[in-house]
Scaffold this active site. Structure first.
Site, PDB file in Angstrom:
ATOM      1  N   ALA A 183       0.847  -1.205   0.000  1.00 29.86           N
ATOM      2  CA  ALA A 183       0.000   0.000   0.000  1.00 29.86           C
ATOM      3  C   ALA A 183       0.878   1.249   0.000  1.00 29.86           C
ATOM      4  CB  ALA A 183      -0.927  -0.027   1.203  1.00 29.86           C
ATOM      5  N   THR A 198       0.893   4.397  -1.063  1.00 31.54           N
ATOM      6  CA  THR A 198       0.470   5.733  -0.635  1.00 31.54           C
ATOM      7  C   THR A 198       0.211   5.792   0.868  1.00 31.54           C
ATOM      8  OG1 THR A 198      -1.810   5.223  -1.255  1.00 31.54           O
ATOM      9  CG2 THR A 198      -0.468   6.402  -2.867  1.00 31.54           C
ATOM     10  N   ASP A 199       0.057   4.652   1.528  1.00 30.30           N
ATOM     11  CA  ASP A 199      -0.055   4.643   2.987  1.00 30.30           C
ATOM     12  C   ASP A 199       1.235   5.100   3.651  1.00 30.30           C
ATOM     13  OD1 ASP A 199      -2.587   3.685   2.712  1.00 30.30           O
ATOM     14  OD2 ASP A 199      -2.287   1.839   3.847  1.00 30.30           O
ATOM     15  N   THR A 200       2.319   5.120   2.898  1.00 27.16           N
ATOM     16  CA  THR A 200       3.591   5.604   3.443  1.00 27.16           C
ATOM     17  C   THR A 200       3.821   7.077   3.133  1.00 27.16           C
ATOM     18  OG1 THR A 200       4.975   5.093   1.493  1.00 27.16           O
ATOM     19  CG2 THR A 200       4.519   3.292   3.026  1.00 27.16           C
TER      20      THR A 200
END
Length: 839
Positions: A606, A608-610
């Site tokens: 994931a 964009t979760d970072t």
């Protein structure tokens, strides 16, 4: 010095007349009182761009002739000298430019005078460089005793790797991203569009505001030491500490989702490209009828399964009537009959999350972003306009915005320096230090209703620095991350998953059922109690529960309420529910990871979760500071895609000018050669090598022993090496495969060759640089025992920042929260526990 400068007191107190200065933000922005000096180059300019968008007065201090970033990336013909670079425009909107030669003694004194008027200084010159000029932290805190000084470097300011040569490729290798991106039958791969410094730059804005809150408590200057390697490490998600938790590394496997309980493809071909989806119950309950409707499957086939419980049984390996592989086959047959736009729009109408693998051109064409009025108009000096990424969060009281275009070289030198009078610059009076040390966010209260990734990571950043964070969760359903691994000792259990653990340190867990009236009423008490409320549900969910911002601000007029979801609370695609891999696809990141001749090969999990938490946490800290000064709360709407697009800002501008969309291209770099991952001794071991100059090529040639093939005069130039890429890769690989990757890296670095071993989780646990920074923190968890937790991407001098205590077991602190935090009496606590509202 003018009154405007004289009246700026310790700890960044606003002046009386700054709001009237032309080009300077007003109090209607979060960081209106603060001045930031930007000494960074193109690698780190995003850091101050974020603070500029939040309202700070950012002054870019450039050398004579202008910053090097003015000449990088795609350049536009017909613009004035120094203003043709689209990359420069992307990250320097709204800043003011001052020219100073920092190697000149007189200009050095002027910089110190300027620092006396500033609150923050950012630089990425490299370890010790500014100190050698007598313009580092030691000197500048004499000018401003409460300055926040932020230094961004590849590995940090000290340690065994601090002076290693580094590029985006080698940092991707050392941070662990390359070990996770790519396919098993090919070399590890970076994201083709450089990303590593973006992560560190965005994180440095967060670190700066944490340090700002610390200086408010101590009155002291703060030194923030940001490591690009550590920032890249945090893109590893469930792979970060997989090896010490479950006993094995997570390896690269294209776009396959790798969980301890499930391995499943994420990327599927469709009629005109690719889409990303996962067979969750929410997806299948909407998609299977759609497949029946179009004749992709029969009604009899669909009736075999209970699709509402399919996901839970899939994750826990319970019996499935229709095997997952068969479900995938049917899905592929269906998808290949439709375009990615048809699938995206049809999915939204049916509540099915199907994310197109967008190009940057596709992103610009998205109706959803236009309806949300996302794009910022970037006006070039010639008058031409382009669309640039807009507000990374939508804030009701203090909107994020950039005032003005990127400045010309030295455009504001007279305006800014003309007000300086070095004769009357005096050191600030240091505020009295508290009797006992305080954590930066001590006293801040957070109700964390979020789950999965972005929300919990955001709340963790607040909790680790002292905020009291109550994490509201349930077992019906539990947080997905509690179910998917890596599990301690590879033994599944709801309290044994470090994927959840990594994102939820320093929090108190309250078991609360929001489906029950008593649960909703207790949630309202939390809203009345907290300073910040955070959720990550699908758009509109909190309002449907009776817990929306209209209710929250009646209970608590100064509350800061934030919500984060894939595409925001409004717009035609707002109902799209999903995870960071859906957002990565729709934002354009899948399109730029892998090889041109194959489907996408990452980014891992994931992605964009970072990215999104770095923007949201920074915005929350800025909103807290604004509330401290004004008493005003607000609502913050984060569309994770809108934050993430700032990592592709230059590419979004480029495609408008050239018509060419950025695309995956392995590890190729048109400005560097050789530039790839090379095999080393052992099984699937690699070392990244990135030659940036002809001198570095000659250094590498010497290490190789000056073999005949390397002495070809054609290889003396970049163009010659690019033309001979296949030969170089073959011969260089024959040399590297005889060496251990870490030993090879050390050998090459000693000879002046940028190199970095491709590190997995197991390698990071032995990394001497991370050990030097005390990156991993071993904490004792009630269920798992002693386990390593990831540290922060930055260190603040004099403050041992990191996780304070381990992530909680489900509902571990329910009684404590009810009785001690919320102050309910024993009778009320007993009643709530008996009602089932609290588990």
């Amino acid at each position: 010095m003018k009154d405007e400068l004289r009246t700026r007191g310790a700890c960044g107190q606003p002046s009386d007349d700054r709001a009237n200065m032309p080009g300077v933000p007003t109090e209607a922005t979060m960081l209106a009182p603060y001045r930031v000096l930007d000494l960074t180059d193109g690698r780190a300019e995003m850091a101050t761009a974020i603070l500029c968008g939040l309202g700070a007065d950012v002054i870019k201090v450039e050398p004579p002739g202008g910053a090097s970033s003015r000449h990088e990336g795609q350049r536009v013909a017909g613009e004035p000298a120094g203003l043709g670079s689209l990359r420069f425009h992307a990250f320097n909107r709204g800043k003011r430019s001052v020219v100073l030669d920092l190697d000149d003694d007189a200009d050095g004194r002027t910089l110190r005078d300027l620092v006396a008027t500033a609150d923050f200084v950012f630089e990425n010159a490299g370890p010790g460089v500014m100190e050698e000029r007598a313009l580092g932290f030691t000197a500048l805190r004499e000018a401003r005793p409460d300055v926040v000084y932020v230094a961004i470097s590849p590995f940090g300011q000290d340690g065994p790797y601090a002076h290693h040569l580094a590029t985006d490729l080698t940092l991707s290798a050392m941070g662990g991203a390359m070990a996770l991106n790519g396919e098993p039958d090919r070399r590890p791969v970076r994201i083709t569009v450089p990303q590593t410094w973006h992560h560190a730059a965005a994180e440095s804005a967060l670190g700066a505001l944490v340090a700002h809150h610390r200086r408010l408590a101590t009155g002291e200057a703060q030194f923030v030491d940001v490591s690009v390697q550590a920032a890249v490490f945090w893109t590893g998600l469930n792979a970060m500490v997989a090896h010490p938790i479950q006993g094995r590394d997570i390896e690269r496997n294209g776009t396959v989702l790798q969980l301890s309980t499930l391995t499943t493809p994420l990327c599927y071909p469709c009629a005109d490209g690719d889409v990303v989806l996962i067979a969750t119950s929410a997806t299948l309950t909407g998609m299977v009828p759609w497949m029946v409707e179009t004749g992709a499957v029969t009604a009899e086939w669909a009736a075999q399964e209970d699709w509402t419980t399919y996901e839970g049984r899939m994750l826990t390996t319970d019996d499935l009537v229709v095997p997952l592989e068969e479900v995938r086959e049917k899905i592929v047959e269906f998808l290949q009959k439709h375009s990615k736009q048809e699938l995206f729009e049809g999915g939204i109408a049916r509540g099915v999350t199907i994310a197109p693998v967008n190009t940057v051109a596709d992103v610009l064409a998205m109706e959803h972003l236009h309806v949300r009025d996302y794009w910022d108009t970037l006006t070039l000096p010639s008058g031409r306009t382009l669309r640039a990424p807009g507000a990374f969060v939508k804030a009701t009281a203090t909107p994020v915005a950039w005032t003005g275009s990127a400045p010309a070289v030295g455009e504001h030198t007279d305006e800014v320096l003309g007000s300086l009078d070095p004769r009357i610059v005096t050191p600030r009076t240091r505020a009295a230090e508290p009797a006992s040390p305080r954590l930066p966010l001590e006293g801040v209260k957070v109700a964390d209703f979020s789950w999965i990734g972005v929300g919990p990571i955001t709340a963790k950043a607040l909790a680790d620095h002292g905020a009291t964070v109550v994490h509201i969760e349930s077992d019906s359903p539990p947080d997905r991350l509690r179910l998917v691994g890596p599990f301690k000792d590879d033994i599944p259990g709801i309290d044994r998953c470090q994927f959840f653990g990594s994102f939820n340190t320093s929090k108190l867990s309250l078991h609360l059922d929001l489906k029950q009236p008593d649960g909703v009423e207790l949630a309202k008490r939390l809203l009345a109690w907290c300073d910040i409320a955070l959720d990550s549900f699908t758009a509109g969910t909190m309002a449907k529960l009776g817990l929306g911002y209209d209710v929250a601000r009646q209970l608590n007029p100064s509350i800061i309420m934030a919500t984060t979801c894939l595409l925001g609370q409004t717009g035609p695609a707002a109902r799209l529910a999903g995870y960071g891999y859906h957002a990565a696809a729709v934002s354009g990141f899948y399109e730029i990871t892998g090889w041109d001749d194959r489907p996408p090969a990452g980014p891992f999990n994931a992605y964009t979760d970072t990215i999104a938490p770095r923007f949201l946490t920074t915005a929350l800290l800025a909103a807290l500071d604004h509330r401290r000064r004004t008493g005003e709360g607000q609502f913050i709407d984060q569309a994770q895609m809108e934050s993430a697009l700032h990592f592709l800002a230059p590419e979004l501008l480029d495609v408008q000018e050239t018509g060419v969309s950025a695309r995956r291209n392995g590890n190729h770099d048109s400005h560097r050669s050789p530039h790839d991952a090379y095999p080393c001794a052992g099984v699937d071991e690699w070392c990244a090598i990135a030659i940036e100059t002809d001198d570095q090529w000659r250094n590498l040639r010497d290490i190789l022993g000056q073999p005949a093939w390397a002495m070809d005069p054609a290889l003396e130039t970049l163009a010659g090496r690019q033309a001979a890429r296949a030969v170089i890769d073959r011969e260089l690989g024959a040399f590297t495969e005889r060496h251990d990757p870490r030993e090879l890296m050390v050998l090459l670095q000693a000879a002046g060759v940028p190199a970095g071993m491709v590190q997995r989780s197991s390698d990071h646990m032995e990394d001497p640089q991370l050990a030097h920074r005390s990156f991993f923190r071993r904490l004792v968890h009630p269920e798992m025992g002693e386990v390593p937790y990831e540290g922060h991407q930055y260190r603040i001098r004099g403050y041992d920042n990191g996780p304070r205590f381990p992530a909680p077991c489900l509902g571990e602190h329910t009684f404590q929260v009810l009785h001690e935090v919320l102050g309910l009496d024993i009778e009320e606590v007993t009643r709530l526990l008996a009602s089932g509202a609290c588990g």
